[in-house]
Write a protein that holds these residues in place. Structure first.
Motif, PDB file in Angstrom:
ATOM      1  N   UNK A  80     123.693  39.612  91.853  1.00 30.02           N
ATOM      2  CA  UNK A  80     122.723  39.276  90.791  1.00 30.02           C
ATOM      3  C   UNK A  80     123.042  40.038  89.373  1.00 30.02           C
ATOM      4  N   UNK A  81     123.605  41.442  89.699  1.00 29.04           N
ATOM      5  CA  UNK A  81     124.188  42.011  88.797  1.00 29.04           C
ATOM      6  C   UNK A  81     125.383  41.406  88.011  1.00 29.04           C
ATOM      7  N   UNK A  82     126.218  40.911  88.877  1.00 32.25           N
ATOM      8  CA  UNK A  82     127.492  40.238  88.226  1.00 32.25           C
ATOM      9  C   UNK A  82     127.097  38.851  87.513  1.00 32.25           C
ATOM     10  N   UNK A  83     126.103  38.263  87.894  1.00 36.57           N
ATOM     11  CA  UNK A  83     125.713  37.114  87.312  1.00 36.57           C
ATOM     12  C   UNK A  83     124.873  37.427  85.876  1.00 36.57           C
ATOM     13  N   UNK A  84     124.089  38.512  85.890  1.00 38.19           N
ATOM     14  CA  UNK A  84     123.538  39.061  84.544  1.00 38.19           C
ATOM     15  C   UNK A  84     124.663  39.348  83.566  1.00 38.19           C
ATOM     16  N   UNK A  85     125.525  40.042  84.106  1.00 40.28           N
ATOM     17  CA  UNK A  85     126.820  40.680  83.322  1.00 40.28           C
ATOM     18  C   UNK A  85     127.438  39.458  82.770  1.00 40.28           C
ATOM     19  N   UNK A  86     127.551  38.159  83.464  1.00 42.19           N
ATOM     20  CA  UNK A  86     128.545  37.167  82.982  1.00 42.19           C
ATOM     21  C   UNK A  86     127.513  36.637  81.791  1.00 42.19           C
ATOM     22  N   UNK A  87     126.226  36.481  82.162  1.00 39.68           N
ATOM     23  CA  UNK A  87     125.440  35.671  81.096  1.00 39.68           C
ATOM     24  C   UNK A  87     125.618  36.532  79.864  1.00 39.68           C
ATOM     25  N   UNK A  88     125.650  37.901  80.027  1.00 38.77           N
ATOM     26  CA  UNK A  88     125.576  38.785  78.782  1.00 38.77           C
ATOM     27  C   UNK A  88     127.076  38.846  77.972  1.00 38.77           C
ATOM     28  N   UNK A  89     127.956  38.039  78.652  1.00 36.37           N
ATOM     29  CA  UNK A  89     129.315  38.072  78.182  1.00 36.37           C
ATOM     30  C   UNK A  89     130.320  39.359  78.575  1.00 36.37           C
ATOM     31  N   UNK A  90     129.549  40.079  79.439  1.00 35.11           N
ATOM     32  CA  UNK A  90     130.116  41.376  80.091  1.00 35.11           C
ATOM     33  C   UNK A  90     131.217  41.114  81.321  1.00 35.11           C
ATOM     34  N   UNK A  91     131.851  40.307  81.063  1.00 39.74           N
ATOM     35  CA  UNK A  91     132.747  39.890  82.323  1.00 39.74           C
ATOM     36  C   UNK A  91     133.764  41.032  82.666  1.00 39.74           C
ATOM     37  N   UNK A  92     133.930  41.965  81.965  1.00 38.70           N
ATOM     38  CA  UNK A  92     134.832  43.151  82.338  1.00 38.70           C
ATOM     39  C   UNK A  92     133.775  44.224  83.249  1.00 38.70           C
ATOM     40  N   UNK A  93     132.564  43.900  83.488  1.00 39.65           N
ATOM     41  CA  UNK A  93     131.583  44.812  84.275  1.00 39.65           C
ATOM     42  C   UNK A  93     132.126  44.752  85.727  1.00 39.65           C
ATOM     43  N   UNK A  94     132.418  45.702  86.341  1.00 39.80           N
ATOM     44  CA  UNK A  94     132.772  45.935  87.976  1.00 39.80           C
ATOM     45  C   UNK A  94     131.386  45.854  88.607  1.00 39.80           C
ATOM     46  N   UNK A  95     131.458  45.021  89.336  1.00 37.99           N
ATOM     47  CA  UNK A  95     130.063  44.897  90.281  1.00 37.99           C
ATOM     48  C   UNK A  95     130.223  44.700  91.880  1.00 37.99           C
ATOM     49  N   UNK A  96     129.754  45.504  92.504  1.00 38.70           N
ATOM     50  CA  UNK A  96     130.234  45.670  94.053  1.00 38.70           C
ATOM     51  C   UNK A  96     128.841  45.591  94.743  1.00 38.70           C
ATOM     52  N   UNK A  97     129.027  45.301  96.287  1.00 32.84           N
ATOM     53  CA  UNK A  97     127.850  45.357  97.121  1.00 32.84           C
ATOM     54  C   UNK A  97     128.169  45.637  98.404  1.00 32.84           C
ATOM     55  N   UNK A  98     127.275  45.628  99.340  1.00 36.46           N
ATOM     56  CA  UNK A  98     127.525  46.037 100.817  1.00 36.46           C
ATOM     57  C   UNK A  98     126.961  44.931 101.742  1.00 36.46           C
ATOM     58  N   UNK A  99     127.827  44.081 102.652  1.00 34.92           N
ATOM     59  CA  UNK A  99     127.203  43.054 103.410  1.00 34.92           C
ATOM     60  C   UNK A  99     128.463  42.452 104.081  1.00 34.92           C
ATOM     61  N   UNK A 100     129.015  41.730 103.043  1.00 35.49           N
ATOM     62  CA  UNK A 100     130.102  40.928 103.456  1.00 35.49           C
ATOM     63  C   UNK A 100     129.744  39.345 103.508  1.00 35.49           C
ATOM     64  N   UNK A 101     128.666  39.013 102.746  1.00 33.47           N
ATOM     65  CA  UNK A 101     127.994  37.828 102.805  1.00 33.47           C
ATOM     66  C   UNK A 101     129.199  36.767 102.335  1.00 33.47           C
ATOM     67  N   UNK A 102     129.044  35.484 102.962  1.00 34.90           N
ATOM     68  CA  UNK A 102     130.020  34.482 102.399  1.00 34.90           C
ATOM     69  C   UNK A 102     129.886  34.257 101.118  1.00 34.90           C
TER      70      UNK A 102
END
Length: 325
Positions: A229-251
């Motif tokens: 969710x964070x990564x998609x918000x960053x992409x929409x805002x033009x912030x493709x440089x933002x690092x986004x990470x999570x924990x799970x290992x989802x496909x």
């Protein structure tokens, strides 16, 4: 994306019987039926865990009675009490939150039914567990945040998206990242919001955080859904440089990393945890509970662009887990 066989798991009472019937076996009081109460069947972690349980129960000739609480604590407590009236020999319990966890453990203890807790752990004093099976979330979060800080060059501003407050995973993942922060004084947390493991809530929270903090370098999502969710918000805002990470290992997170949308995840092993839980339940039913460890922490694997192509998501989420990457 996740294929239909993984996402469309039925959530009513399910049978994983391999020809065995419920009831007393061999003239004793043991039953070949295992009750399972899970918080929901929307989370891919819980779906994979239940599929691991089903596969193992079928292989061992045991029946499962599976209920899903749809993230409702009151409903889960009611479902646990109902399962305990159905002559189950053991109860596998993935609780919605600390309230449901405490009530569920007490009910199982009063019914003298061994309880195998998976993922969420009741606080001390709330009852006796047969065993607790979970990811070492403190270790996973610390390793992930340390990796994220390295990608940031050791300095800069970050945001943290929390899971359900008070849940075991939220507490432990927060602790792990806090330990990493103590060792990295040039990393500053400028925003923290609760997104309840939910991608949409994380998207909305990150939109607000980015507006208030245009110099943000990274977001630690305490789950993959929130990281996505964070990564998609960053992409929409033009912030493709933002690092986004999570924990799970989802496909879906494997796909996100492959596509450069997200940067890293710590892959858990829910399918294996489900198998272990059933094996432990059977051990207790068959009078071999003394052989079961009281705590069983499973390691995670750091997945980044460097190894996402070589790691098989089905190793973590079972044979029905597929990615498009």
């Amino acid at each position: 994306m996740v294929l239909a066989p993984l996402a469309a798991l039925a959530v009513a009472t399910l049978s994983a019987c391999g020809g065995a019937s419920a009831g007393a076996e061999g003239g004793g009081s043991a039953t070949k039926t295992i009750g399972v109460s899970v918080a929901d069947q929307k989370s891919l972690f819980y779906v994979a865990a239940v599929q691991g349980m089903q596969a193992e129960a079928k292989a061992k000739g045991y029946e499962l009675k599976v209920t899903s609480a749809n993230n409702n604590s009151t409903q889960q407590v009611s479902q646990v009490n109902d399962l305990l009236t159905q002559n189950v020999g053991a109860l596998i319990f993935i609780s919605q939150d600390s309230t449901a966890a405490s009530a569920g453990v007490r009910a199982a203890n009063q019914a003298d039914v061994p309880l195998i807790a998976v993922d969420q752990k009741p606080e001390s004093g709330d009852g006796e567990l047969a065993t607790y099976i979970a990811t070492d979330s403190v270790k996973a979060a610390k390793q992930l945040c340390e990796w994220m800080f390295q990608q940031m060059g050791g300095s800069g501003n970050i945001a943290i998206l929390h899971g359900v407050l008070g849940s075991t995973a939220e507490i432990q993942r927060t602790q792990g990242c806090q330990e990493a922060l103590k060792e990295n004084p040039n990393i500053k947390v400028v925003a923290e919001q609760t997104a309840n493991w939910d991608e949409t809530q994380a998207f909305q929270a990150t939109q607000n955080i980015l507006t208030a903090n245009p110099d943000l370098k990274a977001v630690f999502g305490e789950s993959d859904a929130m990281g996505l969710g964070a990564a998609k918000a960053a992409k929409q805002a033009g912030r493709t440089d933002l690092i986004s990470v999570g924990i799970d290992g989802f496909p879906t997170m494997f796909d996100g990393i492959s596509q450069g949308l997200t940067q890293a995840t710590m892959a858990q092993q829910p399918y294996k945890m489900g198998q272990i839980a059933v094996d432990n339940a059977i051990a207790y039913i068959e009078g071999k509970g003394d052989s079961v460890p009281k705590e069983q922490y499973q390691d995670t694997v750091l997945i980044t662009k460097d190894n996402v192509a070589s790691e098989d998501v089905t190793t973590f989420y079972g044979p029905n887990a597929k990615s498009q990457g």
